[in-house]
Design an enzyme around this catalytic site. Structure first.
Site, PDB file in Angstrom:
ATOM      1  N   HIS A  54       0.742  -1.363   0.000  1.00 30.95           N
ATOM      2  CA  HIS A  54       0.030   0.131   0.112  1.00 30.95           C
ATOM      3  C   HIS A  54       0.947   1.319  -0.070  1.00 30.95           C
ATOM      4  O   HIS A  54       2.141   1.210   0.486  1.00 30.95           O
ATOM      5  CB  HIS A  54      -0.904  -0.069   1.184  1.00 30.95           C
ATOM      6  CG  HIS A  54      -2.316  -0.820   0.977  1.00 30.95           C
ATOM      7  ND1 HIS A  54      -3.411  -0.755   1.803  1.00 30.95           N
ATOM      8  CD2 HIS A  54      -2.488  -1.781   0.009  1.00 30.95           C
ATOM      9  CE1 HIS A  54      -4.142  -1.828   1.307  1.00 30.95           C
ATOM     10  NE2 HIS A  54      -3.546  -2.124   0.313  1.00 30.95           N
ATOM     11  N   GLU A  56       0.893   3.824   1.948  1.00 24.98           N
ATOM     12  CA  GLU A  56       1.187   4.466   3.181  1.00 24.98           C
ATOM     13  C   GLU A  56       2.608   3.529   3.543  1.00 24.98           C
ATOM     14  O   GLU A  56       3.619   3.979   4.396  1.00 24.98           O
ATOM     15  CB  GLU A  56       0.334   4.321   4.408  1.00 24.98           C
ATOM     16  CG  GLU A  56      -1.099   5.339   3.750  1.00 24.98           C
ATOM     17  CD  GLU A  56      -1.898   4.323   3.094  1.00 24.98           C
ATOM     18  OE1 GLU A  56      -1.602   3.624   2.172  1.00 24.98           O
ATOM     19  OE2 GLU A  56      -3.236   4.325   3.688  1.00 24.98           O
ATOM     20  N   CYS A  91      -6.180   1.909   5.524  1.00 21.56           N
ATOM     21  CA  CYS A  91      -6.891   0.759   5.614  1.00 21.56           C
ATOM     22  C   CYS A  91      -7.146   0.150   7.085  1.00 21.56           C
ATOM     23  O   CYS A  91      -5.963   0.276   7.684  1.00 21.56           O
ATOM     24  CB  CYS A  91      -6.391  -0.359   4.578  1.00 21.56           C
ATOM     25  SG  CYS A  91      -4.854  -0.726   4.936  1.00 21.56           S
ATOM     26  N   CYS A 101      -2.462  -0.568   7.316  1.00 24.01           N
ATOM     27  CA  CYS A 101      -1.730   0.343   7.565  1.00 24.01           C
ATOM     28  C   CYS A 101      -2.095   1.284   8.739  1.00 24.01           C
ATOM     29  O   CYS A 101      -1.215   1.855   9.322  1.00 24.01           O
ATOM     30  CB  CYS A 101      -1.795   1.649   6.158  1.00 24.01           C
ATOM     31  SG  CYS A 101      -1.369   0.719   4.732  1.00 24.01           S
TER      32      CYS A 101
HETATM   33  N1  LIG Z   1      -5.555   3.597   2.098  1.00 25.47           N
HETATM   34  C1  LIG Z   1      -5.065   2.680   1.173  1.00 25.47           C
HETATM   35  N2  LIG Z   1      -4.012   2.686   0.342  1.00 25.47           N
HETATM   36  C2  LIG Z   1      -3.750   1.779  -0.529  1.00 25.47           C
HETATM   37  O1  LIG Z   1      -2.620   1.645  -1.203  1.00 25.47           O
HETATM   38  C3  LIG Z   1      -4.617   0.682  -0.932  1.00 25.47           C
HETATM   39  N3  LIG Z   1      -4.381  -0.041  -1.998  1.00 25.47           N
HETATM   40  C4  LIG Z   1      -5.998   0.850  -0.174  1.00 25.47           C
HETATM   41  N4  LIG Z   1      -6.870  -0.048  -0.649  1.00 25.47           N
HETATM   42  C5  LIG Z   1      -7.811  -0.307   0.599  1.00 25.47           C
HETATM   43  C6  LIG Z   1      -8.490  -1.846  -0.012  1.00 25.47           C
HETATM   44  O2  LIG Z   1      -9.635  -1.960   1.155  1.00 25.47           O
HETATM   45  C7  LIG Z   1      -7.665  -2.925  -0.137  1.00 25.47           C
HETATM   46  O3  LIG Z   1      -6.883  -2.728  -1.112  1.00 25.47           O
HETATM   47  C8  LIG Z   1      -8.486  -4.170  -0.398  1.00 25.47           C
HETATM   48  O4  LIG Z   1      -9.074  -4.609   0.870  1.00 25.47           O
HETATM   49  C9  LIG Z   1      -7.596  -5.359  -0.943  1.00 25.47           C
HETATM   50  O5  LIG Z   1      -6.585  -5.688  -0.084  1.00 25.47           O
HETATM   51  P1  LIG Z   1      -5.074  -5.602  -0.588  1.00 25.47           P
HETATM   52  O6  LIG Z   1      -4.785  -4.283  -1.215  1.00 25.47           O
HETATM   53  O7  LIG Z   1      -4.946  -6.779  -1.607  1.00 25.47           O
HETATM   54  O8  LIG Z   1      -4.155  -6.034   0.473  1.00 25.47           O
HETATM   55  N5  LIG Z   1      -5.849   1.911   0.592  1.00 25.47           N
HETATM   56 ZN   LIG Z   2      -3.290   0.043   3.608  1.00 24.48          ZN
END
Ligand SMILES: Nc1nc(=O)c(N)c(NC[C@H](O)[C@H](O)[C@H](O)COP(=O)(O)O)[nH]1
Ligand SMILES: [Zn+2]
Length: 165
Positions: A54, A56, A91, A101
């Site tokens: 992600h 963050e 998240c 995060c």
């Molecule tokens: N704040 C935040 N920064 C990120 O870089 C990102 N990709 C998400 N996304 C939140 C979303 O809830 C998750 O991407 C899904 O729940 C899938 O989980 P994964 O990413 O595969 O671990 N949220």
């Molecule tokens: Zn996250």
């Protein structure tokens, strides 16, 4: 002149544009900032580093690596007034099961370290993957202020969902 809140959020948004589109996540950008000296500590975008990362998480990991320590110990080397700007709120739960995060950010304050003291967010997380994101309550409980920087919501969401059908 040093960037103001909207300037840092625009920088985070420019990072989000670098993220490879994917249907199972959001394209997010983040900037780790030393608010005491108005210095950028690290930038990050979703999937920048290997391993379904992600935005963050990438900021924290890059800064940790630059200080030769693992991400879980980055709180030991963060300046006192560290904050993070992220286009989407951190998240609280991830469908992949990877560590959210919110936990990574709270962990920076373990052992009495100041760690990350504020989270500036562009938008709340849409309830597409994990229902309502309850992460902000956890951050506030850990003494981390969550502040919404408004004005870029439309573009943030357009970029975040560009990988979705
Ligand atoms: N704040 C935040 N920064 C990120 O870089 C990102 N990709 C998400 N996304 C939140 C979303 O809830 C998750 O991407 C899904 O729940 C899938 O989980 P994964 O990413 O595969 O671990 N949220
Ligand atoms: Zn996250």
């Amino acid at each position: 002149a040093p960037l103001d809140h909207i300037g840092y959020m625009q920088l985070a948004l420019s990072e989000a544009h670098e993220s490879p589109p994917k249907p199972s996540n959001f394209r997010v950008g983040a900037v780790l900032v030393d608010e005491g000296n108005n210095k950028i500590l690290a930038t990050g975008f979703t999937l920048e580093l290997p391993g379904n990362t992600h935005a963050e998480q990438c900021c924290l990991q890059k800064f940790a690596e630059r200080n030769d320590i693992p991400e879980e110990r980055v709180g030991e080397v963060l300046p006192d007034k560290t904050v993070i700007y992220t286009t989407m709120e951190p998240c609280g739960l991830r469908l992949s099961g990877n560590m959210p995060c919110v936990e990574r950010i709270i962990r920076t304050r373990q052992g009495g370290k100041k760690g990350v003291s504020k989270v500036y967010l562009g938008v709340k997380e849409p309830e597409k993957f994990v229902g309502e994101n309850t992460g902000r309550a956890k951050l506030e409980e850990a003494g981390i202020e969550c502040i919404h920087i408004s004005g870029l919501e439309e573009e943030i969401l357009r970029v975040a969902t560009a990988g979705h059908e």
